[in-house]
Design an enzyme around this catalytic site. Structure first.
Site, PDB file in Angstrom:
ATOM      1  N   GLU A   1      39.422  55.508  49.540  1.00 30.71           N
ATOM      2  CA  GLU A   1      38.187  54.772  49.305  1.00 30.71           C
ATOM      3  C   GLU A   1      37.221  55.575  48.445  1.00 30.71           C
ATOM      4  O   GLU A   1      36.955  56.745  48.734  1.00 30.71           O
ATOM      5  CB  GLU A   1      37.551  54.497  50.685  1.00 30.71           C
TER       6      GLU A   1
ATOM      7  N   ASN B   1      27.909  45.536  41.415  1.00 27.07           N
ATOM      8  CA  ASN B   1      26.991  45.737  42.536  1.00 27.07           C
ATOM      9  C   ASN B   1      26.042  46.896  42.223  1.00 27.07           C
ATOM     10  O   ASN B   1      26.407  47.772  41.443  1.00 27.07           O
ATOM     11  CB  ASN B   1      27.786  46.092  43.802  1.00 27.07           C
TER      12      ASN B   1
HETATM   13  P1  NAD Z   1      34.428  52.096  37.069  1.00 27.69           P
HETATM   14  O1  NAD Z   1      33.416  53.143  36.838  1.00 27.69           O
HETATM   15  O2  NAD Z   1      35.811  52.486  37.400  1.00 27.69           O
HETATM   16  O3  NAD Z   1      34.504  51.119  35.777  1.00 27.69           O
HETATM   17  C1  NAD Z   1      33.384  50.703  35.022  1.00 27.69           C
HETATM   18  C2  NAD Z   1      33.905  50.237  33.681  1.00 27.69           C
HETATM   19  O4  NAD Z   1      32.834  49.652  32.953  1.00 27.69           O
HETATM   20  C3  NAD Z   1      34.461  51.363  32.815  1.00 27.69           C
HETATM   21  O5  NAD Z   1      35.678  50.972  32.257  1.00 27.69           O
HETATM   22  C4  NAD Z   1      33.434  51.505  31.699  1.00 27.69           C
HETATM   23  O6  NAD Z   1      34.020  51.899  30.470  1.00 27.69           O
HETATM   24  C5  NAD Z   1      32.938  50.073  31.595  1.00 27.69           C
HETATM   25  N1  NAD Z   1      31.646  49.987  30.920  1.00 27.69           N
HETATM   26  C6  NAD Z   1      30.564  50.764  31.064  1.00 27.69           C
HETATM   27  N2  NAD Z   1      29.595  50.365  30.220  1.00 27.69           N
HETATM   28  C7  NAD Z   1      30.085  49.312  29.543  1.00 27.69           C
HETATM   29  C8  NAD Z   1      29.563  48.456  28.540  1.00 27.69           C
HETATM   30  N3  NAD Z   1      28.330  48.621  28.082  1.00 27.69           N
HETATM   31  N4  NAD Z   1      30.347  47.476  28.061  1.00 27.69           N
HETATM   32  C9  NAD Z   1      31.587  47.309  28.526  1.00 27.69           C
HETATM   33  N5  NAD Z   1      32.134  48.072  29.492  1.00 27.69           N
HETATM   34  C10 NAD Z   1      31.381  49.062  29.989  1.00 27.69           C
HETATM   35  O7  NAD Z   1      33.843  51.194  38.233  1.00 27.69           O
HETATM   36  P2  NAD Z   1      34.657  50.118  39.093  1.00 27.69           P
HETATM   37  O8  NAD Z   1      35.120  50.718  40.366  1.00 27.69           O
HETATM   38  O9  NAD Z   1      35.657  49.459  38.237  1.00 27.69           O
HETATM   39  O10 NAD Z   1      33.472  49.122  39.471  1.00 27.69           O
HETATM   40  C11 NAD Z   1      32.772  48.428  38.459  1.00 27.69           C
HETATM   41  C12 NAD Z   1      31.771  47.488  39.107  1.00 27.69           C
HETATM   42  O11 NAD Z   1      32.455  46.520  39.866  1.00 27.69           O
HETATM   43  C13 NAD Z   1      30.808  48.197  40.049  1.00 27.69           C
HETATM   44  O12 NAD Z   1      29.495  47.739  39.810  1.00 27.69           O
HETATM   45  C14 NAD Z   1      31.239  47.752  41.414  1.00 27.69           C
HETATM   46  O13 NAD Z   1      30.158  47.598  42.295  1.00 27.69           O
HETATM   47  C15 NAD Z   1      31.876  46.410  41.135  1.00 27.69           C
HETATM   48  N6  NAD Z   1      32.892  46.069  42.130  1.00 27.69           N
HETATM   49  C16 NAD Z   1      32.778  44.886  42.795  1.00 27.69           C
HETATM   50  C17 NAD Z   1      33.711  44.540  43.754  1.00 27.69           C
HETATM   51  C18 NAD Z   1      33.593  43.225  44.467  1.00 27.69           C
HETATM   52  O14 NAD Z   1      32.773  42.450  44.120  1.00 27.69           O
HETATM   53  N7  NAD Z   1      34.405  42.928  45.443  1.00 27.69           N
HETATM   54  C19 NAD Z   1      34.758  45.411  44.062  1.00 27.69           C
HETATM   55  C20 NAD Z   1      34.864  46.609  43.356  1.00 27.69           C
HETATM   56  C21 NAD Z   1      33.920  46.932  42.385  1.00 27.69           C
END
Ligand code: NAD
Length: 559
Positions: A249, A414
């Site tokens: 996690e 989020n």
């Molecule tokens: P992460 O850091 O692994 O990925 C973020 C991605 O966004 C990266 O690939 C980055 O290059 C990209 N990014 C950043 N700025 C950008 C821009 N201006 N344009 C395009 N792409 C851009 O994070 P993650 O674990 O993949 O999570 C991402 C989001 O998803 C978080 O906000 C998290 O809260 C959300 N999330 C939601 C759920 C759910 O709703 N169930 C589950 C997991 C994650």
């Protein structure tokens, strides 16, 4: 300690060895003011609690009054954690009876705040800490945990806590919260859950400088040194609890993918940020397709963001397309376009791409931003996992709607402040046609007299049921196919009345029933694929229901 032969099931007689204050101070056995007269007489409790015998319902009323009296959500979190440490049965009764109100307190978003201040609000140890400098003691440390029947371990190294980054040992709030959701959602027994913080140091200088910080004040381990500690940890865990499910996690991306790859074939484990997110999002898309009457394989899907969540969701969708229509892996992947901060992920960029982005690199000219991609691809599904608030702009959504009658819009970032768009915007810019779900909840919207209810794409719909399923049948591994059946099962459970108002997920109050159905589906698959470690019970659903912890007080003495 309870009798070790006691089944992990509420309702069974539960002889206890403790008496008096020791019994009151054991959170798994304590009933507080609800100890009966007979128990007070037989177990040396007379005089140690106020005289009236209080019903559990009245205890819940008192707790909720106190919850409402707190001045902030962080105070509510802290208050509920003291209850957790004092009386687990009551804690779970309170959570289960106020699930929509309290899950945002014990988990996201408030748990993020709690993690930021974990060292300050710390009161009592819960779970275990495996610190990299104690690696030679890991086996001995695992033996220090009193429970032999641990069924689910949630472990983090604190390197990427929610959207908050490296919180080091303060990340412990996440495994604690997640395991509470396992108990609430799928009835895992609290005694069978174990939160673990793997302390690899932290690169968060503010934490290292904080005199109250409860972790190691060294830069994070990396490379082989990191891998050696993880390997020692996994060995110690496996030796002590060979059948336990390990959920990784909130590990940073560089570790999350490789840990999953390294261990998923060796033992029962999964990563919820990757696989759980994938399944719950696919479930929402499948619900939306029940409204549009289309198939998954027909969809053109654009992701803003190409991190852990994007990869997990994309892989699960691909598995779904392949299972649904028999198309090839490659053909399914070509239906998916991903963007990172550099624009569309394309084959031209292959050399500089991280490993996890490569499978979804498109054979396309460079496209610099989302609007350009939407114009070129004409997607039917748009998923935001970028953490970039407002990036689903009016221009982007109107452009998508020009080519797609019912755009499926999932801004999942989020917390709410990071969401790529709001529900109201999505409905407004599509004249109410959007099929919408978000990571953080949005209130219902009324348009032209029609109620539109946004869905919340909450991982809690999936991981407790999958976890209950794999530990119930003692599966040898967690497979992608299990997440796919979990997604399908969840989508089928959305009622027609919900679909009529655009609601793509069931109400969270149904979580236990949802988890039972998912656990059954996961077990069925494990039996079918020869992965189960027990003989198939004649009535699988009854078997799973009988294992579920119900937060009711057990009788310790004959009535
Ligand atoms: P992460 O850091 O692994 O990925 C973020 C991605 O966004 C990266 O690939 C980055 O290059 C990209 N990014 C950043 N700025 C950008 C821009 N201006 N344009 C395009 N792409 C851009 O994070 P993650 O674990 O993949 O999570 C991402 C989001 O998803 C978080 O906000 C998290 O809260 C959300 N999330 C939601 C759920 C759910 O709703 N169930 C589950 C997991 C994650």
């Amino acid at each position: 300690m309870t009798d070790s032969t006691t089944p992990l099931t509420a309702g069974a007689p539960q002889p206890v060895q403790q008496r008096g204050l020791a019994l009151i101070r054991d959170p798994l056995l304590n009933k507080g003011t609800a100890f009966t007269e007979n128990e007070r007489a037989a177990l040396g409790l007379r005089g140690l609690v106020p005289p009236p015998v209080v019903s559990m319902d009245d205890q819940v009323t008192r707790i909720m009054q106190n919850v409402h009296r707190q001045h902030s959500d962080l105070d509510r979190y802290t208050y509920l954690e003291t209850l957790h440490d004092r009386n687990e049965t009551l804690y779970y009764r309170v959570l289960l009876s106020h699930i929509n109100e309290l899950t945002p307190i014990i988990y996201t978003p408030v748990v993020g705040l709690a993690c930021s201040q974990f060292s300050q609000i710390y009161q009592r140890s819960r779970g275990m800490y495996f610190s990299a400098d104690a690696v030679e003691h890991f086996a001995e440390m695992a033996n220090n945990w009193p429970e032999d029947d641990v069924e689910v371990i949630v472990v983090t190294d604190g390197s990427r806590i929610l959207g908050l980054g490296d919180l080091g040992a303060n990340g412990m709030g996440i495994p604690i919260g997640k395991l509470s959701l396992y108990v609430v959602g799928a009835g895992l027994h609290p005694r069978g859950t174990l939160p673990i913080l793997l302390d690899m140091g932290t690169n968060n200088q503010a934490l290292r400088d904080d005199p109250l910080y409860l972790g190691r004040r060294i830069p994070r381990l990396t490379g082989p040194a990191y891998d050696t500690v993880v390997e020692a940890f996994m060995r110690a865990i496996r030796a002590r609890w060979p059948k336990a499910l390990v959920q990784f996690e909130d590990f940073s991306n560089d570790q999350a993918f490789q840990l999953l790859e390294r261990y998923r074939r060796q033992l029962l484990c999964f990563n919820d940020d990757i696989q759980g997110t994938g399944a719950v999002t696919l479930a929402g898309i499948l619900s939306a397709l029940r409204i549009t009457g289309q198939t998954l394989s027909e969809q053109r899907i654009v992701f803003l963001g190409a991190g852990a969540a994007a990869r997990g969701i994309a892989d699960t969708i691909v598995a779904g397309m392949m299972a649904e229509s028999g198309i090839s892996l490659d053909a399914a992947r070509r239906q998916i376009w991903t963007l990172d901060s550099q624009g569309l992920v394309t084959l031209d960029r292959l050399d500089s791409l991280s490993e996890h982005k490569r499978p979804f690199a498109q054979n396309s000219a460079p496209l610099p931003n989302l609007l350009a991609v939407v114009e070129a691809v004409q997607p039917t599904v748009l998923i935001g996992v970028s953490g970039q608030a407002g990036s689903f702009s009016e221009a982007v959504i109107r452009e998508m709607h020009r080519h797609c009658e019912r755009p499926i819009l999932f801004p999942l970032s989020n917390p709410t402040s990071k969401s790529e768009c709001t529900a109201e915007q999505a409905y407004e810019w599509t004249n109410g046609a959007a099929l919408f779900a978000s990571g953080s909840p949005f209130p219902p919207v009324t348009r032209g007299g029609h109620l539109l209810v946004p869905g919340q794409c909450n991982n809690m719909y999936i991981f407790p049921g999958v976890g209950q399923g794999v530990v119930s049948c003692q599966a040898s591994k967690v497979t992608d196919a299990m997440f796919y059946v979990a997604a399908r099962t969840l989508a089928e459970l959305v009622g027609e009345d919900s679909l009529a108002v655009g609601r793509l997920y069931p109400d969270l109050t149904l979580i236990r029933e949802i988890s039972v159905k998912i656990a059954v589906a996961v077990c069925e698959l494990a039996f079918a694929e020869g992965l189960a470690g027990i003989e198939r019970p004649a009535n699988l659903e009854a078997f799973i229901r009988a294992r579920m912890f119900i937060p009711e007080y057990q009788s310790y003495v004959a009535a």
